[in-house]
Write a protein that holds these residues in place. Structure first.
Motif, PDB file in Angstrom:
ATOM      1  N   LEU A 143      -1.282  10.742  -8.608  1.00 60.36           N
ATOM      2  CA  LEU A 143      -2.196   9.541  -8.117  1.00 60.36           C
ATOM      3  C   LEU A 143      -2.391   9.530  -6.470  1.00 60.36           C
ATOM      4  O   LEU A 143      -1.185   9.863  -6.126  1.00 60.36           O
ATOM      5  N   GLY A 144      -3.428   9.065  -6.010  1.00 63.85           N
ATOM      6  CA  GLY A 144      -3.836   9.119  -4.404  1.00 63.85           C
ATOM      7  C   GLY A 144      -3.084   7.767  -3.666  1.00 63.85           C
ATOM      8  O   GLY A 144      -2.118   7.370  -3.934  1.00 63.85           O
ATOM      9  N   PHE A 184      -0.748  -9.668 -10.301  1.00 61.66           N
ATOM     10  CA  PHE A 184      -1.524  -8.249  -8.926  1.00 61.66           C
ATOM     11  C   PHE A 184      -2.637  -7.558 -10.001  1.00 61.66           C
ATOM     12  O   PHE A 184      -2.181  -7.422 -10.799  1.00 61.66           O
ATOM     13  N   VAL A 185      -3.412  -6.994  -8.933  1.00 64.61           N
ATOM     14  CA  VAL A 185      -3.585  -6.100  -9.178  1.00 64.61           C
ATOM     15  C   VAL A 185      -3.556  -4.542  -8.254  1.00 64.61           C
ATOM     16  O   VAL A 185      -3.389  -4.716  -7.703  1.00 64.61           O
ATOM     17  N   LEU A 186      -2.942  -3.605  -9.303  1.00 69.51           N
ATOM     18  CA  LEU A 186      -3.433  -1.871  -8.863  1.00 69.51           C
ATOM     19  C   LEU A 186      -4.438  -1.614  -9.023  1.00 69.51           C
ATOM     20  O   LEU A 186      -4.954  -1.529  -9.647  1.00 69.51           O
ATOM     21  N   ARG A 187      -4.926  -0.906  -7.424  1.00 68.80           N
ATOM     22  CA  ARG A 187      -6.112   0.777  -7.562  1.00 68.80           C
ATOM     23  C   ARG A 187      -5.577   1.405  -6.548  1.00 68.80           C
ATOM     24  O   ARG A 187      -4.397   1.024  -5.808  1.00 68.80           O
ATOM     25  N   ALA A 188      -5.756   2.327  -7.361  1.00 67.26           N
ATOM     26  CA  ALA A 188      -5.427   3.798  -6.730  1.00 67.26           C
ATOM     27  C   ALA A 188      -6.239   4.661  -6.912  1.00 67.26           C
ATOM     28  O   ALA A 188      -6.815   4.752  -8.401  1.00 67.26           O
ATOM     29  N   SER A 189      -6.485   5.921  -6.150  1.00 71.55           N
ATOM     30  CA  SER A 189      -7.572   6.829  -6.232  1.00 71.55           C
ATOM     31  C   SER A 189      -6.688   7.957  -7.208  1.00 71.55           C
ATOM     32  O   SER A 189      -5.508   7.982  -7.345  1.00 71.55           O
ATOM     33  N   VAL A 190      -7.301   8.350  -8.195  1.00 73.37           N
ATOM     34  CA  VAL A 190      -6.950   9.272  -9.123  1.00 73.37           C
ATOM     35  C   VAL A 190      -6.750  11.032  -7.994  1.00 73.37           C
ATOM     36  O   VAL A 190      -7.872  11.947  -7.971  1.00 73.37           O
ATOM     37  N   ALA A 191      -5.691  11.496  -7.842  1.00 69.95           N
ATOM     38  CA  ALA A 191      -5.859  13.326  -7.710  1.00 69.95           C
ATOM     39  C   ALA A 191      -5.622  14.340  -7.967  1.00 69.95           C
ATOM     40  O   ALA A 191      -6.982  15.232  -7.953  1.00 69.95           O
ATOM     41  N   SER A 192      -5.409  14.461  -9.657  1.00 70.97           N
ATOM     42  CA  SER A 192      -5.816  15.075 -10.364  1.00 70.97           C
ATOM     43  C   SER A 192      -5.082  14.402 -11.529  1.00 70.97           C
ATOM     44  O   SER A 192      -4.827  13.415 -11.658  1.00 70.97           O
ATOM     45  N   THR A 241       0.703  -1.259   0.104  1.00 75.54           N
ATOM     46  CA  THR A 241       0.251   0.038  -0.049  1.00 75.54           C
ATOM     47  C   THR A 241       1.139   0.854   0.183  1.00 75.54           C
ATOM     48  O   THR A 241       1.958   0.686   0.396  1.00 75.54           O
ATOM     49  N   GLY A 242       0.363   2.430  -0.413  1.00 77.93           N
ATOM     50  CA  GLY A 242       1.093   3.610  -0.227  1.00 77.93           C
ATOM     51  C   GLY A 242      -0.170   4.296  -0.159  1.00 77.93           C
ATOM     52  O   GLY A 242      -1.549   4.926  -0.939  1.00 77.93           O
ATOM     53  N   GLU A 243       0.612   5.546  -0.276  1.00 81.91           N
ATOM     54  CA  GLU A 243      -0.047   7.049  -0.874  1.00 81.91           C
ATOM     55  C   GLU A 243       0.050   8.252  -1.950  1.00 81.91           C
ATOM     56  O   GLU A 243      -0.635   8.700  -2.093  1.00 81.91           O
ATOM     57  N   SER A 244       0.667   7.766  -2.524  1.00 80.41           N
ATOM     58  CA  SER A 244       0.974   8.358  -4.206  1.00 80.41           C
ATOM     59  C   SER A 244       2.511   7.808  -4.648  1.00 80.41           C
ATOM     60  O   SER A 244       2.681   6.812  -5.165  1.00 80.41           O
ATOM     61  N   GLY A 245       1.853   8.179  -6.787  1.00 77.65           N
ATOM     62  CA  GLY A 245       2.201   7.671  -7.538  1.00 77.65           C
ATOM     63  C   GLY A 245       1.184   8.985  -8.655  1.00 77.65           C
ATOM     64  O   GLY A 245       1.506  10.214  -8.172  1.00 77.65           O
ATOM     65  N   VAL A 291       2.899   3.408 -14.937  1.00 72.62           N
ATOM     66  CA  VAL A 291       2.778   3.827 -13.567  1.00 72.62           C
ATOM     67  C   VAL A 291       4.053   3.444 -12.817  1.00 72.62           C
ATOM     68  O   VAL A 291       4.899   2.662 -12.497  1.00 72.62           O
ATOM     69  N   LEU A 292       3.655   5.005 -11.862  1.00 75.79           N
ATOM     70  CA  LEU A 292       5.045   5.262 -10.552  1.00 75.79           C
ATOM     71  C   LEU A 292       4.568   5.335  -9.638  1.00 75.79           C
ATOM     72  O   LEU A 292       3.245   6.059  -9.463  1.00 75.79           O
ATOM     73  N   LEU A 293       5.186   3.892  -8.347  1.00 77.43           N
ATOM     74  CA  LEU A 293       4.272   4.439  -7.103  1.00 77.43           C
ATOM     75  C   LEU A 293       5.486   4.557  -6.193  1.00 77.43           C
ATOM     76  O   LEU A 293       6.206   4.128  -6.904  1.00 77.43           O
TER      77      LEU A 293
END
Length: 90
Positions: free
Chosen positions: A20-21, A32-40, A4-8, A53-55
């Motif tokens: 990404l949030g 694997f499945v990556l799910r991320a929120s979009v901040a902008s 898990t993480g907070e940004s990307g 994709v950069l995390l």
């Protein structure tokens, strides 16, 4: 592996397509499945391909080039089947 993480971000080459949030990576069969929120997002670049994709993971960045990314509803979903390229963050 679960992570898990907070940004990307999503990029097209060196262009920023989306910030990404919060994100998660979870097992899904042999991949694997990556799910991320979009901040902008950039309205033009987010629709271009291929997307990278950069995390942000601690002091490193995990990078997947030419990821199979689906965008919708303020979320990114990507199926990951290979190990990331790991770079030190500056």
């Amino acid at each position: 592996m679960r992570a898990t993480g907070e940004s990307g971000e999503l990029r097209v080459g060196h262009r920023h397509a989306a910030v990404l949030g919060r994100w998660t990576i979870e097992p899904a069969g042999r991949s694997f499945v990556l799910r991320a929120s979009v901040a902008s997002e950039d309205a033009f670049w987010v629709n271009e391909r291929p997307l990278d994709v950069l995390l942000d993971v601690g002091g490193t960045r995990w990078l997947w080039r030419h990821a199979n990314v689906e965008l919708g509803g303020g979320e990114v979903v990507a199926r990951i089947s290979e190990l990331p390229i790991v770079e030190m963050r500056s």
